[in-house]
Design a protein around this motif. Structure first.
Motif, PDB file in Angstrom:
ATOM      1  N   GLY A   1       0.775  -1.235   0.000  1.00  0.00           N
ATOM      2  CA  GLY A   1       0.000   0.000   0.000  1.00  0.00           C
ATOM      3  C   GLY A   1       0.800   1.274   0.000  1.00  0.00           C
TER       4      GLY A   1
ATOM      5  N   TRP B   1      -2.829   4.143  -1.339  1.00  0.00           N
ATOM      6  CA  TRP B   1      -3.413   3.743  -0.064  1.00  0.00           C
ATOM      7  C   TRP B   1      -2.962   4.682   1.043  1.00  0.00           C
TER       8      TRP B   1
ATOM      9  N   GLN C   1      -6.249   0.125   5.906  1.00  0.00           N
ATOM     10  CA  GLN C   1      -5.968   1.110   4.875  1.00  0.00           C
ATOM     11  C   GLN C   1      -7.223   1.442   4.089  1.00  0.00           C
TER      12      GLN C   1
ATOM     13  N   ASN D   1      -8.200   3.001   0.137  1.00  0.00           N
ATOM     14  CA  ASN D   1      -7.726   3.386  -1.184  1.00  0.00           C
ATOM     15  C   ASN D   1      -8.148   4.819  -1.460  1.00  0.00           C
TER      16      ASN D   1
END
Length: 149
Positions: free
Chosen positions: A97, A101, A113, A115
């Protein structure tokens, strides 16, 4: 993101995706199982792809930087989330990520996390394996609480 949004996005970016793959309209229509006339109609914005064609494009053009940029990573993860009503529990290795992220929380090496593009959530283990992906924030937070115990 939902089916209609994905279909719209794929339809609007199809010509760019095709040119990125360096395919002619004939080659792309053959790859997707569409007539050239239908492909031209989609590329000109007169019609949209169907769900099946959108999924095929995500699968066959998975490495497309255009698709990855527009969807915030792996196109098939977004398709899988949509097809499974917003939540999946895969155990798949990720890159951790660092792009697309933001870490919402971290505990003992586990990370929650979100996006920054598609806005879906995921939980990664200490080795960057995806334990959960969902569009539903409440499900993500509920599962995250289990790691706090």
């Amino acid at each position: 993101m939902n089916r209609e949004q994905l279909i719209t996005l794929i339809s609007e970016k199809l010509k760019l995706i095709r040119t990125e793959k360096d395919l002619t309209q004939d080659q792309m229509s053959d790859l997707l199982g569409l007539s050239k006339k239908t492909l031209v109609q989609i590329e000109k914005g007169r019609i949209y792809t169907g769900w099946t064609t959108a999924v095929a494009i995500c699968a066959l053009c998975r490495e497309s930087s255009i698709l990855q940029h527009e969807l915030g990573g792996d196109p098939l993860e977004v398709v899988d989330l949509i097809a499974n009503n917003g939540t999946i529990q895969p155990k798949e290795k990720t890159m951790g990520g660092y792009i697309w992220w933001k870490n919402l929380s971290e505990h003992k090496g586990y990370r929650l996390q979100q996006n920054v593009i598609s806005q879906h959530f995921r939980i990664l283990d200490t080795n960057n394996f995806r334990l959960l992906s969902t569009f539903d924030e409440s499900i993500a937070k509920q599962e995250w609480e289990k790691f706090q115990e």
